[in-house]
Write a protein that holds these residues in place. Structure first.
Motif: not given
Length: 213
Positions: A30-41, A108-116
């Protein structure tokens, strides 16, 4: 029927196999989906703003400078110096601020995605495939969740809406375009990867040429 009785009845039906179970993503998915969706937005927001700014140039027949990235912070002074009305300039300034915000949020979101991605052993396997980078890999993983929940590849294809539609009429049977009946984010990531593969890899370019009607 009371809520307790309804829940008990539902549990018995599920246990008996009379109702199919529904997969519920865990907190990580759910967290990963949320951050992917936020970046896409924010990517979408940036595109909308750029389109509006381009329309200003077209509407007033302005020629942009050839040696400047129109949507960088360095170009802000050029935009605000355009000979337009006060209200038009206010809209331009607002759009420039919105674009800056969207770009910062995207980073910002891409940096957190890189950590994930760094903690997911599946990502290095996915990025070896043509057209799949870090963002696409995480988009795919977030959409699918545990791959084990799909008993077959065909079910995963159907989940993505990438299966060909089938038309039956009497003795005639033929396939059409993809159904587009599944998850849009997963389908978009796979279509983007396929387009990249066709452009950059001779093998897939040949496959596409063979399949293209």
């Amino acid at each position: 029927m009371t809520d307790r009785k309804a829940a008990f009845t539902l549990a018995r039906l599920l246990a008996a196999g009379l109702l199919p179970g529904v997969w519920v993503p865990d907190g990580t998915v759910r967290d990963l989906r949320a951050i992917v969706a936020a970046r896409r937005k924010h990517v979408s927001l940036a595109v909308q703003v750029k389109n509006r700014l381009h329309s200003v140039l077209h509407r007033h027949h302005f020629l942009p400078p050839a040696d400047v990235d129109l949507f960088s912070e360095d170009a802000r002074a050029w935009w605000l110096a355009l000979p337009v009305s006060v209200l038009e300039r206010v809209r331009i300034e607002s759009d420039l601020d919105t674009l800056l915000f969207a770009q910062r949020q995207k980073r910002l979101f891409e940096a957190h995605m890189a950590q994930a991605a760094a903690g997911d052993e599946r990502v290095p396997l996915l990025v070896q495939l043509p057209g799949i980078g870090l963002i696409n890999a995480l988009t795919i993983l977030a959409a699918i969740g545990p791959i084990e929940r799909f008993p077959s590849a065909a079910q995963l294809v159907g989940y993505a809406g990438l299966g060909a539609s089938v038309h039956d009429s009497g003795q005639t049977r033929h396939t059409g375009r993809i159904t587009k009946a599944g998850r849009r984010d997963l389908r978009g990531a796979m279509v983007e990867a396929a387009n990249h593969a066709v452009r950059e890899h001779a093998h897939w370019r040949g496959v596409y040429a063979r399949l293209e009607p």
